[in-house]
Scaffold this active site. Structure first.
Site, mmCIF file in Angstrom:
data_model
loop_
_atom_site.group_PDB
_atom_site.id
_atom_site.type_symbol
_atom_site.label_atom_id
_atom_site.label_comp_id
_atom_site.label_asym_id
_atom_site.label_seq_id
_atom_site.Cartn_x
_atom_site.Cartn_y
_atom_site.Cartn_z
ATOM 1 N N SER A 1 59.975 42.175 -11.768
ATOM 2 C CA SER A 1 59.191 41.043 -11.597
ATOM 3 C C SER A 1 58.083 41.086 -10.353
ATOM 4 O O SER A 1 57.300 41.879 -10.289
ATOM 5 C CB SER A 1 59.626 39.611 -11.678
ATOM 6 O OG SER A 1 60.901 39.199 -10.876
ATOM 7 N N LYS B 1 60.022 43.454 -16.208
ATOM 8 C CA LYS B 1 59.920 42.202 -16.508
ATOM 9 C C LYS B 1 58.374 41.658 -16.055
ATOM 10 O O LYS B 1 58.257 41.842 -14.596
ATOM 11 C CB LYS B 1 60.879 41.111 -15.431
ATOM 12 C CG LYS B 1 61.119 39.818 -15.945
ATOM 13 C CD LYS B 1 60.136 38.992 -15.070
ATOM 14 C CE LYS B 1 60.417 37.500 -15.351
ATOM 15 N NZ LYS B 1 59.619 36.761 -14.729
ATOM 16 N N ASP C 1 48.866 51.899 -8.862
ATOM 17 C CA ASP C 1 47.536 51.995 -9.482
ATOM 18 C C ASP C 1 46.508 52.175 -8.633
ATOM 19 O O ASP C 1 45.392 52.973 -8.983
ATOM 20 C CB ASP C 1 47.276 50.664 -10.070
ATOM 21 C CG ASP C 1 47.785 50.422 -11.540
ATOM 22 O OD1 ASP C 1 48.855 51.326 -11.742
ATOM 23 O OD2 ASP C 1 47.704 49.461 -12.177
#
Length: 535
Positions: free
Chosen positions: A309, A334, A320
């Site tokens: 999470s 998650k 990214d």
């Protein structure tokens, strides 16, 4: 259900963590979900969607053949509804809600003492420096006999019961009877409860020249500030490279993950965005007013199957934007955000309200199937929600600005993979962990006398004496476990490392545990190899 103006969004994993140690002060070191008090649920009358549930509860309360605890019936009904939504939404009774809030906020009222249940006796294994118990004169190795008027030794007492005896309002007193060095002390020790603060960072140190190391336990309310200060201190010590350890970090406050990720970027960058059926797209950016305190310099992030999470938000943004290198194993997967809604009695509903997406638009949520289809099959209606997802299946492919391929679906896939240690997966080793045999051995043999060396000497050169491993094997065999000579040899390095780290924790505190464990940690070694200068 109406939302108030104050919203507290959090993300946390709901997998179970095995607690090896209990905490007398009402705080544990396990990663649990929770959030600050958020929107309040107030009765707003019956609607076409809720009238049957309320009518049934009224009917049971007024007409059922036996008297029932209607609160318990309501709790059961709420749990039933929540359990069929997704794996993360949850209902917490007041005690559970308060406990989770304390864990993530890192502050609570207690005495700053940690214990281990050794042969049905509570033995102190850690004290918070400068905390109430430390000031009162308790020592590591002390065994607790009575708390107030309640005997706790030999009573098979639960951790929850101990907490009720220990905890109380700041400034109140509790008297604890102690056995020290084999003798019961004549008078009990008086300790005054106080506010206790526990950092969400496990350890911060220079692991090598020029390389800093930070392990983040959870994303609590103070994590961003603690992390920022840790970065500043490491840079003062010459850190030009950083290892950020997010292994076994189950999440926490959503906004703290964004603030912490901001430390790695010099300009305004999208960190994450959220979207749901009833939630419009909302984008969250790094703080660009001053730039992050570690906006330059090589960065490695360690993840494993229990990285979840909020931790995955940080790892996803770094991956990214090509800001750092992800090392380890595929993360938990998650990608759902919860908001906490409060009932007037102190209970709460943590309801999934949106999915989150990495800057490139990746959803890392692993598959689950809502369970309402099982309503007719009463034998299986409470079965888990997870779909079969044992192997990584690439979802949609994305490409970073540097041309690296990344994928959606089922967690963050690391850039550099660390293979699973087959020895750690062996049934015998798992039994040692489950039954806490390593803790029992250390706390039986190493609490009888203080160490004859400094923490610096311990960290640099301590290794378990050759004969101790044989003593440990005999200890386990006396408990009825069978281990072959071959398996004993295969597990030696792993078990000795565990024992050495636990001895370090016992003698010198929590930080020493991780410093010793990192000496032979395959994730850390892989990160250090990657950070080595190229010729």
């Amino acid at each position: 259900m109406q939302k108030g103006t104050k919203r507290n969004i959090f993300v946390a994993a709901t997998y179970a963590a095995v607690l090896l140690l209990g905490i007398l002060l009402g705080q544990n070191y396990a990663d649990e979900q929770g959030s600050k008090p958020g929107s309040t649920l107030v009765p707003i009358g019956l609607s076409s969607n809720t009238w049957k549930v309320q009518q049934l509860l009224n009917l049971v309360a007024e007409a059922y053949v036996d008297s029932v605890d209607i609160d318990s019936v309501q709790n059961g009904a709420i749990n039933h509804i929540i359990s069929h939504l997704d794996p993360y939404s949850s209902y917490l009774v007041p005690y559970e809600s308060q406990r989770q809030t304390e864990i993530l906020e890192g502050t609570f009222e207690g005495i700053g003492m940690e214990y281990f249940n050794l042969n049905d006796t509570l033995m102190i294994v850690s004290l918070i420096n400068g905390g109430p118990a430390d000031k009162a004169g308790f020592r590591v190795g002390d065994k607790l006999l009575k708390i107030g008027d309640e005997r706790v030794a030999g009573m098979n007492i639960s951790r929850e019961s101990v907490e009720k005896l220990i905890r109380g309002r700041r400034g109140t007193e509790v008297y604890i009877h102690v056995k020290r060095d084999g003798e019961e002390m004549v008078a009990p020790i008086k300790v005054v409860r106080d506010q206790i603060t526990v950092s969400s960072l496990d350890v911060v140190y220079m692991i090598e020249s020029g390389v800093g190391y930070i392990k983040v336990r959870r994303f609590g309310i103070n994590t961003a500030a603690e992390f920022k200060q840790a970065i500043i201190e490491l840079k003062k010590q010459g850190a030009q490279k950083l290892i950020l350890d997010l292994r076994d970090n189950g999440g926490g406050y959503f906004h703290m993950a964004i603030k912490m990720a901001s430390e790695f970027f010099a300009d305004r960058r999208l960190i994450v965005y959220t979207q749901g059926a009833h939630e419009e797209r909302h984008e969250y950016y790094s703080d660009s007013t001053q730039g992050g305190n570690f906006a330059t310099g090589q960065l490695v992030v360690l993840i494993n199957e229990n990285t979840a999470s909020a931790s995955e938000i940080v790892a996803g943004a770094i991956q990214d934007w090509d800001r750092g290198t992800i090392v380890g194993r595929r993360s938990y997967g998650k990608g759902i955000v919860q908001e906490q809604f409060d009932f007037s009695d102190g209970s709460t509903v943590n309801l999934s309200i949106a999915r989150y997406f990495t800057p490139l638009g990746r959803s890392i949520q692993k598959k689950y199937i809502p369970n309402w289809s099982n309503m007719i099959d009463y034998n299986n209606m409470y079965n888990g929600l997870w779909a079969l997802d044992t192997l990584y299946a690439h979802g949609m492919a994305f490409e970073t600005q540097a041309g690296k391929k990344v994928y959606s679906g089922g967690g963050i896939l690391p850039d550099i993979h660390v293979a699973q240690d087959s020895n750690a997966l062996s049934l015998f080793y798992q039994d040692l962990i489950q039954y806490s045999f390593i803790e029992q051995f250390v706390y039986t043999r190493f609490t009888k006398q203080a160490p004859a060396y400094s923490i610096e000497n311990f960290l640099q050169g301590y290794h378990l004496p050759d004969n101790e491993y044989g003593v440990f094997i005999e200890f386990v065999r006396e408990e009825g476990f069978v281990i072959s000579d071959r398996k004993k040899d295969e597990l030696r390095d792993l078990i000795e490392s565990d024992i050495e780290a636990l001895v370090g924790r016992l003698y010198f505190g929590r930080e020493a545990y991780f410093k010793v464990k990192n000496r032979n940690d395959s994730f850390v070694q892989k990160a250090l190899e990657f950070l080595q200068p190229t010729n």
